[in-house]
Scaffold this motif. Sequence first.
Motif, PDB file in Angstrom:
ATOM      1  N   ILE A 235       0.865  -1.167   0.000  1.00  0.00           N
ATOM      2  CA  ILE A 235       0.000   0.000   0.000  1.00  0.00           C
ATOM      3  C   ILE A 235       0.905   1.220   0.000  1.00  0.00           C
ATOM      4  CG2 ILE A 235      -1.753   1.273   1.348  1.00  0.00           C
ATOM      5  CD1 ILE A 235      -2.849  -1.342   0.307  1.00  0.00           C
TER       6      ILE A 235
ATOM      7  N   TYR B 171      -5.286  -2.561  10.031  1.00  0.00           N
ATOM      8  CA  TYR B 171      -5.263  -1.152  10.427  1.00  0.00           C
ATOM      9  C   TYR B 171      -3.895  -0.526  10.186  1.00  0.00           C
ATOM     10  CZ  TYR B 171      -9.919  -0.947  12.369  1.00  0.00           C
ATOM     11  OH  TYR B 171     -11.276  -0.935  12.512  1.00  0.00           O
TER      12      TYR B 171
ATOM     13  N   ALA C 263      -5.770   6.319  11.956  1.00  0.00           N
ATOM     14  CA  ALA C 263      -5.716   4.933  11.521  1.00  0.00           C
ATOM     15  C   ALA C 263      -6.781   4.733  10.455  1.00  0.00           C
ATOM     16  CB  ALA C 263      -5.979   4.012  12.706  1.00  0.00           C
ATOM     17  N   LYS C 264      -6.516   3.821   9.526  1.00  0.00           N
ATOM     18  CA  LYS C 264      -7.531   3.476   8.530  1.00  0.00           C
ATOM     19  C   LYS C 264      -7.585   1.970   8.358  1.00  0.00           C
ATOM     20  CE  LYS C 264      -7.326   7.662   5.670  1.00  0.00           C
ATOM     21  NZ  LYS C 264      -8.603   8.316   5.854  1.00  0.00           N
ATOM     22  N   SER C 265      -8.782   1.494   8.152  1.00  0.00           N
ATOM     23  CA  SER C 265      -8.984   0.079   7.901  1.00  0.00           C
ATOM     24  C   SER C 265      -8.727  -0.187   6.424  1.00  0.00           C
ATOM     25  CB  SER C 265     -10.426  -0.278   8.273  1.00  0.00           C
ATOM     26  OG  SER C 265     -10.861  -1.394   7.544  1.00  0.00           O
ATOM     27  N   ILE C 266      -7.715  -0.986   6.133  1.00  0.00           N
ATOM     28  CA  ILE C 266      -7.387  -1.289   4.737  1.00  0.00           C
ATOM     29  C   ILE C 266      -7.374  -2.793   4.524  1.00  0.00           C
ATOM     30  CG2 ILE C 266      -5.682  -1.036   2.890  1.00  0.00           C
ATOM     31  CD1 ILE C 266      -4.815   1.563   4.336  1.00  0.00           C
ATOM     32  N   LEU C 267      -8.267  -3.239   3.687  1.00  0.00           N
ATOM     33  CA  LEU C 267      -8.436  -4.652   3.420  1.00  0.00           C
ATOM     34  C   LEU C 267      -7.593  -5.065   2.216  1.00  0.00           C
ATOM     35  CD1 LEU C 267     -10.576  -6.592   4.737  1.00  0.00           C
ATOM     36  CD2 LEU C 267     -11.958  -6.177   2.714  1.00  0.00           C
TER      37      LEU C 267
ATOM     38  N   VAL D 151      -3.687   4.877  -0.498  1.00  0.00           N
ATOM     39  CA  VAL D 151      -4.557   5.471   0.519  1.00  0.00           C
ATOM     40  C   VAL D 151      -3.844   6.678   1.116  1.00  0.00           C
ATOM     41  CG1 VAL D 151      -5.709   5.126   2.734  1.00  0.00           C
ATOM     42  CG2 VAL D 151      -5.700   3.289   1.065  1.00  0.00           C
ATOM     43  N   ASP D 152      -4.508   7.815   1.082  1.00  0.00           N
ATOM     44  CA  ASP D 152      -3.919   9.042   1.615  1.00  0.00           C
ATOM     45  C   ASP D 152      -4.399   9.296   3.042  1.00  0.00           C
ATOM     46  OD1 ASP D 152      -2.832   9.287  -0.844  1.00  0.00           O
ATOM     47  OD2 ASP D 152      -4.180  10.882  -1.542  1.00  0.00           O
TER      48      ASP D 152
ATOM     49  N   GLY E   1      -7.331   3.378  16.687  1.00  0.00           N
ATOM     50  CA  GLY E   1      -7.752   2.050  16.271  1.00  0.00           C
ATOM     51  C   GLY E   1      -8.958   1.515  17.000  1.00  0.00           C
ATOM     52  N   LYS E   2      -9.114   1.852  18.259  1.00  0.00           N
ATOM     53  CA  LYS E   2     -10.310   1.515  19.018  1.00  0.00           C
ATOM     54  C   LYS E   2     -10.490   0.044  19.303  1.00  0.00           C
ATOM     55  CE  LYS E   2     -13.599   4.800  19.948  1.00  0.00           C
ATOM     56  NZ  LYS E   2     -14.760   4.806  20.797  1.00  0.00           N
TER      57      LYS E   2
END
Lengths: 120, 736
Positions: B20, B67, B79-83, B89-90, B107-108
């Motif tokens: 990524i 994450y 944080a971003k969820s990336i599958l 992804v910016d 992230g939680k």
Amino acid sequence: MKNIFILCLGLFTVNSAFGQDANTVNPMDTTFLVNGVCEMCQNTIETSLQIDGVESAFWNVETKELKVSFDASAVSFDEIQKAVLDSGYDTEFQTAAEEDYEKVHECCKYREPHIVEQHK
Amino acid sequence: MRFLVLVGLLFVSSWSYAQISGHVYGMENGKKTPLIGASVHWKGTEISTQTDSTGVYTIAKPQGVNYLVVQFIGYSSEAKSILSRTGMVDFTLSEDGGVLSETEVIGKSNATSVDLKSAQLTFKLDKKELRKAACCNLSESFETNASLDVNYADAVSGTKQIEMLGQAGKFALIQRENVPYARGINASLGFHFIPGPFVESIQLTKGLSSVINGFESLTGQINVEFEKPDGDTDFFFNAYGNQGSRVEGNVGFSTPLSENIATTLLVHYSDIPIAQDNNGDGFADMPTDNLFNIFNKYRYFINDEWGGQIGFNYTVDERNGGQLEDIYDGVQPWIFQQKNERLEVFGKNGFAPTNHQHRSLGLIYNFSQQSQKSIYGLRQLEAQQQSAYFNAIFQDHLGSEEHKIKTGVSYHFDRISEKLDSIGGGNLYNQTRDESVPGFFAEYSFEPSLLFTFVGGVRVDYHNLFGWFVTPRAYVKYMPAEETTFRLGGGRGQRTANILTETQSSLASSRNMQVNTLDPISPEIGWNAGFSFAQIFAWSGWKGTFTTDVFYTWFEQKLITDYDGIPNAFALYYTKGSESISFLTQLDVSPVEALDVRLAYKYLHAVDAFASGKLTAYQIPSHRAFLNAGYAFPMGFTLDATLNWFGERRLPGTNSLPETFGVVNSSPSYFTLNSQLNKSFKGGWEVYIGAENLLDFRVENPIVGAQNPWGPNFDTQQVYGPIFGRMFYLGVNYVL
């Protein structure tokens, strides 16, 4: 935010049945992962596959699996994936373009941890 | 004639790599600027990278980790969820707002997480953690946290006191939204007045906290964030009932009033109408309680640079306990009663100039008035407090982002009066004092990278009664790797003792109060130093954190309550040399995604400098262990269970009570088990059912001499565990 969230859950019911094409020549099934969080996402993902050659599309919010039945002589896997990506949703192979992700509804921003948490 | 083709697999083969990439921007003046050298890593792994000179990162994508976290000094982490295996992804990070910023939870996934950025050992408890123990106020919020323990102060009043690092809760700074809350006469009851459902998150810092927040904290800082206006209309509702006849309702509502103003209203009402006596000693196991609490806050923006909030909080509480009147026919019953009323007005203003992103000014103010009236048998205590608090904090960078300075001035005013009368007799104690404390402070932080932080702070205050005093504090954080953190810190803390309100549980006895000091109004002064180690690990699908910390606290002067020096009395005096060592080791693991397990062991060695010499402090168990497990089932069910083990502890006053009363020097060790099942429904409803003290452990004789409370050997200080047996409860939450 949360009132929109209700909208996410409530307004959109499952619609996976699309028109059956009797003349499919090369029927195929495929399953791949698409990121998303709610039933509104489901609606967007499935609607994005209302394209020629796709017979049915069903996305499961729990498993994030998208099941597509299609006519391989009319549409390719790449085209199917592109349709999903263009609707703003990441597949397991490729992320959607930023400008397409931007179009996703605020309550469906599936990349954001707090949105993911809200839908748990 | 349909056949399944693994189109996916074929497709994958055309990608020989999984990675990524993307841009990382910072928001400055409403403009996106590329961030160079921002740290990027997959959450829970060692796979990390940094952005290059154009703010672009490229990172390999491991399997099963979704994450991606981006961090940059001075900015909030994102944080971003990336599958996906590949793609762009910016990230756009917003600036860390400083004093007025809201807590970010990365992230939680963990309900309690250690704040990696902080130089102090800070645990964040979010909603998910707080839901694990549903009842009733802030003291229960720490049920799943081993750093802090909650005990009954005595066997009649239902007052709970906290213990941190082997010391009483009064040595911790308890704040609500960065404003000191449980101070002065509110020190022992502040927890009781914070309803659990109001709480959005808690930050628990062990050891000393920043000099910015004052000189008072010594063993820790608890900052409670309430539900807040977030620009949308929110509503929540909670109802709760338990076997102890407690019923409770909480309602919260947030809405924007105009483009620039938003408000939050929180209301709590709880009632324990019936006092129950399950152990047959004639005394209520818990007092009746009637608590009303209303909190209203307005957040406003004046322009792009100025914003703030203002609000009020009103609390009124009445508890009644002691002997149940119908049992003692004809004899005057020994009763306990306490009434509290508190009104508070508070506000904050923040100024963040748009042309200087690092610069900000925060102004915090607070006015409160509290009155307390208690009856313990034939003794009546009246206490009053009027307080004013002002704190101005200016924050800027010194030359570069690596060097930060926070500096400012503060002012405290307290008028506290404490009076003890014998009903039908005379006055036993009467003191009123004014404390006026102006001070100034400066704190410098050096953060050359995410891996190293030094914070050094000092404040100088002038106290109208005690004169000038200096409060130095310093912390260092060092991370040899991103998963490993060492912290070291120490410094000084000081507070003024309120000898009556703090020791009022002792009045629930036949003991006389003896003030063995010429000057009952004196400061308690202590020093604290601590070391901690945290390791995040992930192997074969197991993710977890291992934390261990050691703290040492030493008192230059501490108020001692001595139950053993003089027969039939409790003596109050100040001494030097009380100390405590606290050692905690904790393991948090997620063997599978849905299961969280926490295992902890705590060793406490607390010694108080009594007049007769240094002896083990009362009611502090030397050994304490803890096991918590939470499992998220499908269909919205979650099950949580906590097993506690408390070792032996020294009980107070055993020397001065006759042996015929069956008094022992130390408590037995015991287990308690709490469990709760939650079921959430779509549409925002959640139902929970649970049980406290499932093993039904009870202190056998919580009240010594219960048959004759007017006699010379009546004592309620021996309580070391639950009085009420197993208790079931049921509740419902609704969130719009």
